[in-house]
Design an enzyme around this catalytic site. Sequence first.
Site, mmCIF file in Angstrom:
data_model
loop_
_atom_site.group_PDB
_atom_site.id
_atom_site.type_symbol
_atom_site.label_atom_id
_atom_site.label_comp_id
_atom_site.label_asym_id
_atom_site.label_seq_id
_atom_site.Cartn_x
_atom_site.Cartn_y
_atom_site.Cartn_z
ATOM 1 N N SER A 14 0.828 -1.147 0.237
ATOM 2 C CA SER A 14 -0.042 0.158 0.023
ATOM 3 C C SER A 14 0.841 1.315 -0.064
ATOM 4 O O SER A 14 0.435 2.251 0.616
ATOM 5 C CB SER A 14 -0.928 -0.202 1.145
ATOM 6 O OG SER A 14 -0.177 -0.079 2.431
ATOM 7 N N ALA A 47 9.189 8.794 3.486
ATOM 8 C CA ALA A 47 10.229 9.551 2.547
ATOM 9 C C ALA A 47 10.179 10.984 2.834
ATOM 10 O O ALA A 47 9.189 11.701 2.753
ATOM 11 C CB ALA A 47 9.928 9.181 1.037
ATOM 12 N N GLN A 48 11.502 11.471 3.006
ATOM 13 C CA GLN A 48 11.517 13.026 3.434
ATOM 14 C C GLN A 48 11.854 13.926 2.125
ATOM 15 O O GLN A 48 11.338 15.081 1.900
ATOM 16 C CB GLN A 48 12.503 13.442 4.488
ATOM 17 C CG GLN A 48 12.170 12.542 5.887
ATOM 18 C CD GLN A 48 13.312 12.713 6.752
ATOM 19 O OE1 GLN A 48 14.205 13.550 6.540
ATOM 20 N NE2 GLN A 48 13.126 12.247 7.938
ATOM 21 N N GLY A 49 12.815 13.386 1.376
ATOM 22 C CA GLY A 49 13.535 14.270 0.402
ATOM 23 C C GLY A 49 12.696 14.941 -0.701
ATOM 24 O O GLY A 49 11.969 15.967 -0.733
ATOM 25 N N GLU A 116 19.814 17.457 -4.605
ATOM 26 C CA GLU A 116 20.384 16.419 -3.839
ATOM 27 C C GLU A 116 21.813 15.856 -4.606
ATOM 28 O O GLU A 116 21.878 16.017 -5.735
ATOM 29 C CB GLU A 116 19.357 15.402 -3.535
ATOM 30 C CG GLU A 116 18.300 15.982 -2.702
ATOM 31 C CD GLU A 116 17.088 14.871 -2.428
ATOM 32 O OE1 GLU A 116 16.193 15.003 -1.381
ATOM 33 O OE2 GLU A 116 16.997 13.835 -3.146
ATOM 34 N N HIS A 238 21.828 4.777 3.308
ATOM 35 C CA HIS A 238 21.893 6.133 3.369
ATOM 36 C C HIS A 238 23.055 6.667 4.217
ATOM 37 O O HIS A 238 22.962 6.217 5.403
ATOM 38 C CB HIS A 238 20.310 6.804 3.750
ATOM 39 C CG HIS A 238 19.979 8.058 3.341
ATOM 40 N ND1 HIS A 238 20.750 9.046 4.053
ATOM 41 C CD2 HIS A 238 19.224 8.724 2.443
ATOM 42 C CE1 HIS A 238 20.202 10.322 3.774
ATOM 43 N NE2 HIS A 238 19.124 10.021 2.782
ATOM 44 N N ARG A 284 25.381 8.969 -3.106
ATOM 45 C CA ARG A 284 25.253 8.315 -1.811
ATOM 46 C C ARG A 284 26.137 7.172 -1.356
ATOM 47 O O ARG A 284 26.739 7.032 -0.208
ATOM 48 C CB ARG A 284 23.734 7.651 -1.651
ATOM 49 C CG ARG A 284 22.741 8.673 -1.477
ATOM 50 C CD ARG A 284 21.456 7.949 -1.478
ATOM 51 N NE ARG A 284 20.436 9.193 -1.283
ATOM 52 C CZ ARG A 284 19.018 9.032 -0.910
ATOM 53 N NH1 ARG A 284 18.468 7.676 -1.312
ATOM 54 N NH2 ARG A 284 18.205 10.014 -0.908
ATOM 55 N N HIS A 345 19.005 1.298 3.414
ATOM 56 C CA HIS A 345 18.006 2.302 3.205
ATOM 57 C C HIS A 345 17.193 1.843 1.961
ATOM 58 O O HIS A 345 15.692 1.883 1.931
ATOM 59 C CB HIS A 345 18.528 3.732 2.956
ATOM 60 C CG HIS A 345 17.562 4.726 2.271
ATOM 61 N ND1 HIS A 345 16.719 5.140 3.099
ATOM 62 C CD2 HIS A 345 17.467 5.375 1.212
ATOM 63 C CE1 HIS A 345 16.018 6.118 2.475
ATOM 64 N NE2 HIS A 345 16.410 6.470 1.456
ATOM 65 N N ARG A 380 21.145 3.823 -6.543
ATOM 66 C CA ARG A 380 20.056 4.402 -6.658
ATOM 67 C C ARG A 380 20.352 6.079 -6.500
ATOM 68 O O ARG A 380 20.717 6.242 -5.605
ATOM 69 C CB ARG A 380 18.950 4.195 -6.156
ATOM 70 C CG ARG A 380 17.666 4.965 -6.198
ATOM 71 C CD ARG A 380 16.535 4.480 -5.326
ATOM 72 N NE ARG A 380 16.746 4.923 -3.997
ATOM 73 C CZ ARG A 380 16.456 5.893 -3.301
ATOM 74 N NH1 ARG A 380 15.650 6.912 -3.923
ATOM 75 N NH2 ARG A 380 16.634 6.133 -2.125
ATOM 76 N N LEU A 386 10.506 7.553 -5.991
ATOM 77 C CA LEU A 386 8.847 7.839 -6.165
ATOM 78 C C LEU A 386 8.722 7.969 -7.227
ATOM 79 O O LEU A 386 7.455 7.562 -7.430
ATOM 80 C CB LEU A 386 8.989 8.946 -5.067
ATOM 81 C CG LEU A 386 8.847 8.698 -3.407
ATOM 82 C CD1 LEU A 386 8.501 9.987 -2.640
ATOM 83 C CD2 LEU A 386 7.719 7.511 -3.077
#
Length: 540
Positions: A14, A47-49, A116, A238, A284, A345, A380, A386
């Site tokens: 979901s 997810a923040q970014g 980023e 991360h 990253r 992450h 990634r 997303l």
Amino acid sequence: MKKTHHHDVLVVGSGAAGMTVALQLADKYRIALLSKSALKSGSTWYAQGGIAAVFDNEDSIESHVQDTLIAGAGLCHEDTVRYTVEQGPEAIRWLVQQGVKFTLNSDNDDYHLTQEGGHSHRRILHTADATGREVSSSLADQVLQHPSIDVYEDHTVVDLITQADSNSSRVRCTGAYVLDDGNDCVCVFQAKVVVLATGGASKAYLYTTNPDGASGDGIAVAWRRGCRVANMEFNQFHPTCLYHPSAKAFLITEALRGEGAQLKLPNGERFMDKFHPSGELAPRDIVARAIDHEMKRLGSDCLFLDISHRSEEFLESHFPTIKAKCLSYGIDITREPIPVVPAAHYTCGGIMVNKSGQTDLWNLYAIGETAFTGLHGANRMASNSLVECVVYGQAAAQAIRDSIENIDEPEPARAWDESRVTHSDEDVVISHNWDELRRFMWDYVGIVRTRKRLERAHHRVKLLQKEIQEYYTNYKISRDLLELRNLVLVADLIIRSAEQRTESRGLHYTLDYPKTSDIAKDTIMVPINFAAQNVIVRKN
């Protein structure tokens, strides 16, 4: 209580990917959407970014493509990258139609874009520092309002159901056995089409930014039914997870570094310029490895991320969630640096799929982090995940619309048989095995690897698999047992994939093979019961 459920499409998971495909199909078909816990509890919520897409006039599709290819260290599938990046702006527009409100510039109505690591331009759309929460909430509101989507919370997939396809020589997926936690029973969900959108497997590691449900369920159930997986050795760590004894899996978004946050040693010295010309905005894998190197060199428990040179007003408007969370632990980011450590992450590998998300098993699709599309390669790039969820959710929905009318209704499946199992009085075995698995994966299959470490992990995972399978066979199942069973299988795939890669590339760094091979090749794992007779997934 109903033990068998019939729908046109069964969606397992979901998050953004699962809810996208459900909403895309619900106007015409009956959908079952399974959530392992609450509807808004998956990785998307945390997810923040933000979401990467080209909206700046000075940016370009080609630039986004090239940045992604570079970050992927030669293993990205360029056709997949180009397709995803090209579809990115349309995916954003669809999210806006679903009610997602992205942050706008204060002086005009354009989207406020951040930058980023790995990105050469500002192209990260966001909602302050809680983008995932906004996306998850908006999609969930649409899902709950739709009369054709039946939501089943606290339901965990056990295994897939397969049958012979009467119209071909193929085996097809016709549903799943699912544990209903609330009623403590296993139900049968049958459908013409099944979509796995179960997320990644970062809970295989001791330290992770992921919620508890990230246990690789989709990868495990697909593998057991004969689907290939690829590039499981590429686990993204991360670089900056909050280090505090009371903080559990709290990510410090990369957007802080995009706005000038500096990584520092305990003595206040910056160090990233020694590792990469882009400094804090390096990809990253490089930043995580640099932090790991300095922590081990100094014997330090953590390093520090400092954005205290920005104004309090700026931090409150751009990073209110992080500011409040850190303050709850006594850390004032306007005055002092944030203690950080790397943490598992993102799972860059997964179930092999084609451009529509179709797996090797007929009528089984996989989208989101559980799938291997070729987009992420060996590393990634930030905020590409997303957009992949939405783009491939839409692609899978289109493929399902094009084919579902020609799919026969499945034959009735057998009910779940637990007549020969008993309740266990030794559930402590589950927690002990879970702890052992996550610790040796962190120690031996982490940011820096060696052949000897992988051999040790291989030996220990085989012992755990045997013990867990014996437990699974004899005792009544629970969510904890199912997650442990799936995680130990996925850990085995990670270890075996890492052993096969005799080079260092992207997220896979080994001291025994520190150089990168001139030949870039995916690591493809093929199960004994390989489902496809006519392989529908592109070969590397």
